[in-house]
Design an enzyme around this catalytic site. Sequence first.
Site, PDB file in Angstrom:
ATOM      1  N   SER A 153       0.861  -1.218   0.156  1.00  0.00           N
ATOM      2  CA  SER A 153       0.035  -0.194  -0.081  1.00  0.00           C
ATOM      3  C   SER A 153       0.932   1.405  -0.022  1.00  0.00           C
ATOM      4  O   SER A 153       0.439   2.431  -0.408  1.00  0.00           O
ATOM      5  CB  SER A 153      -0.750  -0.041   1.244  1.00  0.00           C
ATOM      6  OG  SER A 153      -0.240   0.338   2.275  1.00  0.00           O
ATOM      7  N   LYS A 192       1.040   4.290   7.263  1.00  0.00           N
ATOM      8  CA  LYS A 192       0.102   5.234   6.425  1.00  0.00           C
ATOM      9  C   LYS A 192       0.663   6.609   6.576  1.00  0.00           C
ATOM     10  O   LYS A 192       1.301   6.936   7.545  1.00  0.00           O
ATOM     11  CB  LYS A 192      -1.397   5.198   6.743  1.00  0.00           C
ATOM     12  CG  LYS A 192      -2.073   3.979   6.636  1.00  0.00           C
ATOM     13  CD  LYS A 192      -2.388   3.594   5.262  1.00  0.00           C
ATOM     14  CE  LYS A 192      -3.364   2.475   5.085  1.00  0.00           C
ATOM     15  NZ  LYS A 192      -2.500   1.357   5.290  1.00  0.00           N
TER      16      LYS A 192
END
Lengths: 239, 239
Positions: A153, A192
């Site tokens: 990701s 993230k």
Amino acid sequence: MARRSEGLSDRHKKILTFLTQFTENNGYSPSIREIGDSISVKSTSLVDYYLNQLEEMKFISREGRVSRSIRVLKPYLPASAKVSNALRQVGRTIDDLIAIPRLGVIQAGQPIPIPASDLAYFDSESGVEIARSLLPSREKVSDLFALEVQGDSMIDASINDGDIVILRQAQEAANGEMVAVWLVDRDETTLKYFYREKDTIRLQPANPQYAPIMIDNPKALRIMGKVVMVIRQVPTVAG
Amino acid sequence: MARRSEGLSDRHKKILTFLTQFTENNGYSPSIREIGDSISVKSTSLVDYYLNQLEEMKFISREGRVSRSIRVLKPYLPASAKVSNALRQVGRTIDDLIAIPRLGVIQAGQPIPIPASDLAYFDSESGVEIARSLLPSREKVSDLFALEVQGDSMIDASINDGDIVILRQAQEAANGEMVAVWLVDRDETTLKYFYREKDTIRLQPANPQYAPIMIDNPKALRIMGKVVMVIRQVPTVAG
DNA sequence: ATAATACACGAACATGTGTCCTATGTCAAG
DNA sequence: CTTGACATAGGACACATGTTCGTGTATTAT
């Protein structure tokens, strides 16, 4: 002066250079007007204009309404300064090897749980060692730990499956920083980009194929650390 | 509260701790009033009062009349952080440190010349040190060297401007391996994927914006080494 | 040519922020 | 008790600083 939609204009570079050097020299960022002076611009609004662009391009970040809150995310220096900078970096006393506890695996895609208790315990055998000379001098060694990345990701941030990320423990983060966060409800930890918005916190993957995670309740999230370094072993065919 | 002529009072410590952490987390120093809030003091004058003392004691420095210009000269952290710091310091094993000569900068975009003679000369002071535990065990240490990447032609391979690549010296390479090559005619060194085709050698950037370099004459090219590791420092805001 | 966009200036504005003055409370020493 | 140094509070004040709006002028696209 035509400007491109992509890339840095001359002014952008000048401002970024000034920001980098001023910040480095003074330990705090210049005001809008000081930036204006440095590029011979009287209008504060014009500086603001460029600053917004630089922020959009992720070169800097700032805190709304807070004076002197500009942070340089991607330092920009003229070639000459860059060289001496690199030399200084390298020439620094290489005397110290640092063992960074390696806590486990972090999922950059679908988050997976990491028991919080792991943070407490430190097994020297499962550590990642790196030379202090590789780290920014300001890093406090005690606050560092390492994780192995699983998932893709964050590929747009050049972090791949299998990479090792070195993090610094932190409880807060500034917008745009890459952080490892613990999602309390799910008991999961993930990697993230961090963005604080009006009432919510947005955890943004760097891969457009993944949707951001929105968090309403600040208590539901705990920042574990900020990424300070990425290490990747490149496989080669030869033995 | 009792007075002190020497040493830090409780308030001093609280302020210094707050300053240290705030600065680290935000990249800029708090305002007088933010400091006041942190120690539940409404009066800005009192904060100023303590700040002056701390400055006198050389714990901080500030620029008169400039907002948020406090610099922490001697960081102060709560005992808890200090203890874990000391523990880690002791617990680490310093047994195996590898010095890898850092030869200079390599351009991943437009190639720039690196004098070949540089390869001959090895200055131990300009090295990059890495723990052996990070490297595949088969790597022969003596064959390794490091370069700093400039340019973005390898971004699709997750190698960015400013990254440090560790290479192993090699004269040949297999198709698809990432290599540093010396282009003899141009006297330039560059970082590319290596592909041997029928009669030519193709040097492929990992960024579609760049065209591959085709080499007809094998003599015009010399492989300097293969990439075995990539190290990247991630900038964070905190100072 | 015309519209749209990017670049530029200046000024007004609200408020963030450091400085400084006065007043009050506390406590040890004279 | 008086004094004085220190600690604390509150607030006025000047000005530093980020934001915004109105206007103008190039440059580019249609």
